[in-house]
Scaffold this active site. Structure first.
Site, PDB file in Angstrom:
ATOM      1  N   LYS A 110     -16.942 -84.226  93.518  1.00 13.91           N
ATOM      2  CA  LYS A 110     -15.630 -83.047  92.601  1.00 13.91           C
ATOM      3  C   LYS A 110     -17.194 -82.289  91.338  1.00 13.91           C
ATOM      4  O   LYS A 110     -17.941 -82.939  91.204  1.00 13.91           O
ATOM      5  CB  LYS A 110     -15.068 -84.598  91.619  1.00 13.91           C
ATOM      6  CG  LYS A 110     -13.855 -82.787  91.697  1.00 13.91           C
ATOM      7  CD  LYS A 110     -13.367 -82.449  92.864  1.00 13.91           C
ATOM      8  CE  LYS A 110     -12.064 -81.552  93.115  1.00 13.91           C
ATOM      9  NZ  LYS A 110     -10.798 -81.348  94.075  1.00 13.91           N
TER      10      LYS A 110
HETATM   11  P1  NAD Z   1      -4.298 -72.834  93.116  1.00 11.69           P
HETATM   12  O1  NAD Z   1      -4.304 -72.619  92.001  1.00 11.69           O
HETATM   13  O2  NAD Z   1      -3.932 -72.588  94.461  1.00 11.69           O
HETATM   14  O3  NAD Z   1      -2.492 -73.526  92.037  1.00 11.69           O
HETATM   15  C1  NAD Z   1      -2.048 -74.153  91.248  1.00 11.69           C
HETATM   16  C2  NAD Z   1      -0.517 -73.677  90.651  1.00 11.69           C
HETATM   17  O4  NAD Z   1       0.233 -75.081  90.193  1.00 11.69           O
HETATM   18  C3  NAD Z   1      -0.539 -72.028  90.071  1.00 11.69           C
HETATM   19  O5  NAD Z   1       0.385 -71.306  90.903  1.00 11.69           O
HETATM   20  C4  NAD Z   1      -0.435 -72.146  88.869  1.00 11.69           C
HETATM   21  O6  NAD Z   1      -0.126 -71.258  88.040  1.00 11.69           O
HETATM   22  C5  NAD Z   1       0.640 -73.760  88.855  1.00 11.69           C
HETATM   23  N1  NAD Z   1       0.429 -74.670  87.533  1.00 11.69           N
HETATM   24  C6  NAD Z   1      -0.665 -74.870  86.944  1.00 11.69           C
HETATM   25  N2  NAD Z   1      -0.002 -75.677  85.828  1.00 11.69           N
HETATM   26  C7  NAD Z   1       1.106 -75.676  85.998  1.00 11.69           C
HETATM   27  C8  NAD Z   1       1.929 -76.219  85.426  1.00 11.69           C
HETATM   28  N3  NAD Z   1       2.081 -76.881  84.033  1.00 11.69           N
HETATM   29  N4  NAD Z   1       3.417 -75.754  85.900  1.00 11.69           N
HETATM   30  C9  NAD Z   1       3.838 -75.642  86.250  1.00 11.69           C
HETATM   31  N5  NAD Z   1       3.069 -75.259  86.817  1.00 11.69           N
HETATM   32  C10 NAD Z   1       1.957 -74.756  86.737  1.00 11.69           C
HETATM   33  O7  NAD Z   1      -3.892 -74.351  93.585  1.00 11.69           O
HETATM   34  P2  NAD Z   1      -4.477 -75.397  94.441  1.00 11.69           P
HETATM   35  O8  NAD Z   1      -5.394 -75.134  95.177  1.00 11.69           O
HETATM   36  O9  NAD Z   1      -3.191 -74.626  94.997  1.00 11.69           O
HETATM   37  O10 NAD Z   1      -4.696 -77.003  93.814  1.00 11.69           O
HETATM   38  C11 NAD Z   1      -2.753 -77.312  93.213  1.00 11.69           C
HETATM   39  C12 NAD Z   1      -3.035 -78.892  92.945  1.00 11.69           C
HETATM   40  O11 NAD Z   1      -3.807 -79.371  94.415  1.00 11.69           O
HETATM   41  C13 NAD Z   1      -4.630 -79.358  92.084  1.00 11.69           C
HETATM   42  O12 NAD Z   1      -4.513 -80.599  91.297  1.00 11.69           O
HETATM   43  C14 NAD Z   1      -5.752 -79.714  93.751  1.00 11.69           C
HETATM   44  O13 NAD Z   1      -7.041 -80.285  92.787  1.00 11.69           O
HETATM   45  C15 NAD Z   1      -5.111 -80.182  94.522  1.00 11.69           C
HETATM   46  N6  NAD Z   1      -5.897 -79.987  95.950  1.00 11.69           N
HETATM   47  C16 NAD Z   1      -6.113 -78.973  96.157  1.00 11.69           C
HETATM   48  C17 NAD Z   1      -6.730 -78.789  97.893  1.00 11.69           C
HETATM   49  C18 NAD Z   1      -6.701 -77.156  97.946  1.00 11.69           C
HETATM   50  O14 NAD Z   1      -7.266 -77.889  99.423  1.00 11.69           O
HETATM   51  N7  NAD Z   1      -6.887 -76.501  97.659  1.00 11.69           N
HETATM   52  C19 NAD Z   1      -7.375 -80.198  98.520  1.00 11.69           C
HETATM   53  C20 NAD Z   1      -6.558 -80.947  97.521  1.00 11.69           C
HETATM   54  C21 NAD Z   1      -5.942 -81.179  96.069  1.00 11.69           C
END
Ligand code: NAD
Length: 420
Positions: A110
């Site tokens: 990471k």
């Molecule tokens: P992203 O930035 O597209 O979305 C995150 C969202 O969460 C945003 O809309 C943000 O405004 C919101 N957010 C942040 N803090 C918040 C809070 N306290 N309350 C409510 N909403 C809040 O990111 P993503 O890629 O969708 O990732 C989200 C999660 O999924 C992370 O934990 C990431 O590690 C995990 N994840 C993502 C992927 C991927 O391929 N994108 C893969 C595996 C895991």
């Protein structure tokens, strides 16, 4: 006071604690624990970047390779003001077990940069990204360590990393990162892969628990990439997404939000707030909504000792990494909630990243339906494997998933032996 103290437990503390629970259940020998528990490599970099005002600003970045036992390290890069080395170590550790749960030939890694991309313009982001890419360049490569997008990073940022790496080596090397734009060797289906994988896992859980998807009420905390895609697929299978949130607030409609329109609204305005035909609720109210499926899809520790008691969901699907603290796990287990742990539930992203890497290495690209079919097979096989351990050993789904992942890494470690 107690809840404040519990909330202070770091993400890496949680990762180590969950490791020990699964290692005990596996009766893992001490020598193997010593070999697989901790990150193999940890790099901290200082990144001077010229800002648009002409001044130089210093950022801090990290790349952690937790394990390369089963293959090259694999894991996203996070840009966020709260990124710390502790958090990156936790996320790298989870990537190792996650890749093993879905049985793809990668280890875990990471990266992260402590910055606020929302306050930076494109030029500043590009210079920061290229400086970060060159700083971690000795560690990365298609056979060594393959970054991907995570919170607040995207295909454009992957394109800059691919370009910086390729320019340094002297020829194009698309397989150094995944989550790239399609025109640079990205895979169809990668952008929606995490949310789609979350959907397949929820579908399997609903089958197992005999909870009909049709008519199920769904709540999404964090309507970003992972959360919105999962919401969209559930909506198109006639579930009702009754609430969604982001950093700016939460929207609610007891009859279901119009998800395609909410996605457009978020794209246009940058937030779910202000969506017509919805009322605003607080984050506490959102967590306490009665629903069949709660999807925490934002960041770590969203459900903790202080709010887990109010959760009224049958299934909690961890689209985010580490959204439940160990205390929340215990409380939700007592309430009879079925938790789909992150290393299973959100593994669709890394699975399609693996497909992208395979396509880049073979210079042969697949159709969308091919990607979806393969993803569905991987996710549903992993779900059944985890479920079998959960039922046989009478442990939680989290411990079962960790047992599957850690068990596979332990087996590979024993076979490779200790060098020198
Ligand atoms: P992203 O930035 O597209 O979305 C995150 C969202 O969460 C945003 O809309 C943000 O405004 C919101 N957010 C942040 N803090 C918040 C809070 N306290 N309350 C409510 N909403 C809040 O990111 P993503 O890629 O969708 O990732 C989200 C999660 O999924 C992370 O934990 C990431 O590690 C995990 N994840 C993502 C992927 C991927 O391929 N994108 C893969 C595996 C895991």
């Amino acid at each position: 006071m107690i809840s404040t103290l519990l909330a202070q437990k770091s993400a890496y503390d949680v990762a180590l604690e969950n490791f020990e629970i699964a290692a005990d259940a596996l009766d893992l020998e001490d020598d193997v624990r010593e070999m697989i528990k901790y990150p193999e490599r940890v790099l901290t970099v200082t990144l001077p970047v010229r800002m648009d005002n002409g001044h130089i600003r210093r950022f801090e970045g990290f790349r952690v390779q937790h394990s390369t036992t089963r293959g090259p390290a694999k894991g996203g890069i996070r840009y966020h003001p709260n990124v710390t080395l502790d958090e990156v170590k936790a996320l790298a550790t989870w990537m190792t077990w996650k890749c093993a749960v879905v049985n793809i030939p990668f280890g875990g890694g990471k990266g992260g940069v402590t910055c606020n991309p929302k306050e930076m313009c494109m030029g500043e982001l590009e210079r920061l990204t290229r400086r970060y890419a060159s700083a971690i360049l000795p560690l990365i490569g298609p056979g060594q360590d393959i970054p991907a997008p995570d919170v607040y990073t995207n295909p454009q940022i992957m394109a800059w990393i691919m370009d910086t790496y390729s320019m340094t080596k002297g020829y194009p090397i698309p397989a150094v990162v995944t989550g790239k734009p399609l025109s640079l060797g990205g895979s169809v289906g990668r952008n929606e892969a995490t949310g789609r994988g979350v959907f397949y896992t929820i579908e399997s859980a609903c089958d197992h628990l005999r909870v009909p998807l049709k008519g199920a009420k769904v709540v999404v905390q964090g309507f970003g990439n992972a959360g919105s895609v999962a919401a969209h697929l559930l909506d198109s299978h006639q579930s009702y997404v009754i609430a969604a949130s982001d950093t700016r607030g939460c929207v609610y409609n007891k009859d279901g939000l119009d998800i395609p329109k909410l996605m457009l609204h978020k794209e246009r305005t940058g937030t779910v707030v202000g969506f017509p035909a919805s009322e605003q609720i607080t984050p506490e109210e959102l967590m306490a909504l009665e629903c069949q499926i709660l999807i925490p899809a934002a960041l770590e520790n969203a459900v903790h000792a202080g709010n887990a008691g109010s959760v009224r969901a049958r299934i909690v699907a961890e689209a985010a990494n580490g959204p439940l603290t160990p205390e929340a796990d215990v409380i939700l287990a007592e309430k009879g909630a079925f938790v789909l742990p992150d290393i299973l539930c959100n593994a669709g992203g890394v699975t399609v990243s693996y497909f992208e890497w395979v396509q880049d290495e073979q210079h042969l690209f697949w159709e969308a339906q091919d990607v979806y079919n393969r993803l569905e097979r991987v996710m549903k096989t992993a779900f059944q494997e985890v479920l079998r351990i959960q039922l046989d050993r009478k442990v939680t789904m989290r411990t079962a998933a960790n047992m599957l992942g850690i068990g596979r890494v332990a087996e590979a470690t024993r076979l490779r032996g200790l060098y020198p």
